[in-house]
Scaffold this active site. Sequence first.
Site: not given
Ligand code: AMP
Length: 303
Positions: A36-37, A154, A188
């Site tokens: 995702g990231h 968010q 998570r």
């Molecule tokens: P985090 O590290 O959880 O704060 O996420 C960093 C960024 O990655 C945020 O903009 C999240 O929305 C995005 N993100 C997290 N999981 C996914 C996913 N499965 N698909 C796309 N973007 C994601």
Amino acid sequence: MNTAAGISQLRTALAEPRRAGCSIGLVPTMGALHEGHLSLMRRARQECDVVVVSLFVNPAQFNEQADLDAYPRDPARDARLAEQAGVDLLFAPSPEEMYPRGFATTVSVAGITELLEGAQRGPGHFDGVATVVAKLLSIVAPDVAYFGAKDAQQAAMVRRLVRDLSLPVRIAVCPTVRDPDGLALSSRNARLSPQQRAQAPALHRALLAIRRAVCDGETHPAAARAPGLTVLRDAGLEPEYLELVDPDSFRPAPRIDRRLLAVVAARVGSTRLIDNEAIEPPQTTGAPPVAAAAGAQPTGDTQ
Ligand code: AMP
């Protein structure tokens, strides 16, 4: 790829490309990187001359110390993956660098932050996110900042923040990346036991059940929500919320008569997971119900 731990070091590294007119893309993350990231980084790589990724587990957005302590961290692996994704600059500050002694400012977005995730996680959560995002945008001063649709509330809050403060940055929201069984990727997920991992895809199946009901013509949120609730309960899960909401305000929709967002949060064991899907009644898409019922993904949108 270069790494900067200090704010002035980061600014110095960006000064020359900025003077040369290079576009700068920022992907804010809390690390424990997954596909995702990486999808956000690849999109930034396609669109910008210089790609900056921030790696910062932001203490201000955690309400529970235990949750913060348990957050997965693997900076060496993160650096390797970011480099492979073509990232130019990794910004990995310490908590003291971001919140030095005497730090006294909070950025708070009203309205949208009081509902759903804001209500469940407490008022400090979105204040913590808004403060760190405002600070990262100020430090990096990117042309574009990339966020995931996975954290839709968010992303909507960040759009509001950028509009309200007239920040000169475009917010790009990219589609949610999922495992083949539909589970949205999340740092998570690593905490789930094999049995919990088998339960977790029910969140997405619940959203698809709601979409199917709406495609079949259901216009009342409570009735459309019911099959989603059944899917969750059949998997042994009780949602913290399962709602149809307006995609900008995140207020519950009284009727399904336009594009909405189905949003869900549930604890699987002690791990809290969230997900969402766009829901459109058939008359606004013009598409035959069967196409949407097959689980067509919304495209990522950009402001
Ligand atoms: P985090 O590290 O959880 O704060 O996420 C960093 C960024 O990655 C945020 O903009 C999240 O929305 C995005 N993100 C997290 N999981 C996914 C996913 N499965 N698909 C796309 N973007 C994601």
